[in-house]
Write a protein that holds these residues in place. Structure first.
Motif, PDB file in Angstrom:
ATOM      1  N   ASP A  52      61.611  52.363 -64.472  1.00 28.30           N
ATOM      2  CA  ASP A  52      62.650  53.394 -64.387  1.00 28.30           C
ATOM      3  C   ASP A  52      62.906  54.045 -65.739  1.00 28.30           C
ATOM      4  OD1 ASP A  52      63.003  53.088 -61.689  1.00 28.30           O
ATOM      5  OD2 ASP A  52      64.669  51.661 -61.890  1.00 28.30           O
ATOM      6  N   GLN A  54      60.678  54.520 -68.038  1.00 26.35           N
ATOM      7  CA  GLN A  54      59.524  55.337 -68.392  1.00 26.35           C
ATOM      8  C   GLN A  54      59.350  56.542 -67.471  1.00 26.35           C
ATOM      9  OE1 GLN A  54      56.105  52.808 -68.562  1.00 26.35           O
ATOM     10  NE2 GLN A  54      57.065  51.403 -69.994  1.00 26.35           N
ATOM     11  N   ASN A  55      60.096  56.608 -66.374  1.00 29.22           N
ATOM     12  CA  ASN A  55      59.954  57.703 -65.414  1.00 29.22           C
ATOM     13  C   ASN A  55      60.464  59.003 -66.041  1.00 29.22           C
ATOM     14  OD1 ASN A  55      59.609  59.258 -63.183  1.00 29.22           O
ATOM     15  ND2 ASN A  55      61.199  58.275 -61.970  1.00 29.22           N
ATOM     16  N   GLN A  56      59.577  59.996 -66.145  1.00 28.57           N
ATOM     17  CA  GLN A  56      59.935  61.275 -66.755  1.00 28.57           C
ATOM     18  C   GLN A  56      60.300  62.327 -65.718  1.00 28.57           C
ATOM     19  OE1 GLN A  56      56.744  62.485 -69.264  1.00 28.57           O
ATOM     20  NE2 GLN A  56      56.866  60.690 -70.549  1.00 28.57           N
ATOM     21  N   TYR A  57      59.993  62.105 -64.459  1.00 30.28           N
ATOM     22  CA  TYR A  57      60.227  63.093 -63.419  1.00 30.28           C
ATOM     23  C   TYR A  57      61.523  62.752 -62.690  1.00 30.28           C
ATOM     24  CZ  TYR A  57      55.430  64.146 -64.450  1.00 30.28           C
ATOM     25  OH  TYR A  57      54.289  64.470 -65.090  1.00 30.28           O
ATOM     26  N   LEU A  58      62.542  63.548 -62.934  1.00 30.47           N
ATOM     27  CA  LEU A  58      63.827  63.326 -62.307  1.00 30.47           C
ATOM     28  C   LEU A  58      63.895  64.139 -61.017  1.00 30.47           C
ATOM     29  CD1 LEU A  58      66.096  63.558 -65.463  1.00 30.47           C
ATOM     30  CD2 LEU A  58      65.247  61.507 -64.330  1.00 30.47           C
TER      31      LEU A  58
END
Length: 96
Positions: A52, A54-58
């Motif tokens: 979570d 490292q997730n760059q796409y919101l």
């Protein structure tokens, strides 16, 4: 002490260090981290937290389901040096 005795002592010292360091060596055992691959199930929450972070796409706020980002690539132009370029050649004369 002669030079021969010094070399012999150095060789014996080197062999003693090599043998004693081998006695302290241990076997390496692979332990997987991912619970899906047989690792400890207690690691699951930790790994999900790292993913979570490292997730760059919101997700979009409009609720459209998070559309994929649009990519705009420049057109690819390959110059063949006049070979098989149908644009520059006139239409063939059919004789009619």
């Amino acid at each position: 002490m002669s030079f021969g005795n010094l070399i012999q002592g150095a060789v014996i010292l080197f062999l003693n260090i090599a043998v004693s360091s081998a006695a302290w060596a241990e076997n390496l055992i692979y332990n997987p981290t991912n619970p899906g691959l047989g690792g400890n199930p207690n690691n699951y929450d930790y790994l999900i937290g790292l993913a979570d972070l490292q997730n760059q796409y919101l997700p979009e706020q409009s609720g459209s389901g998070g559309a994929a980002p649009a990519f705009n690539f420049p057109p690819i132009v390959i110059d063949l040096g006049g070979v098989d370029s149908a644009v520059d050649q006139p239409a063939p004369d059919t004789g009619q």
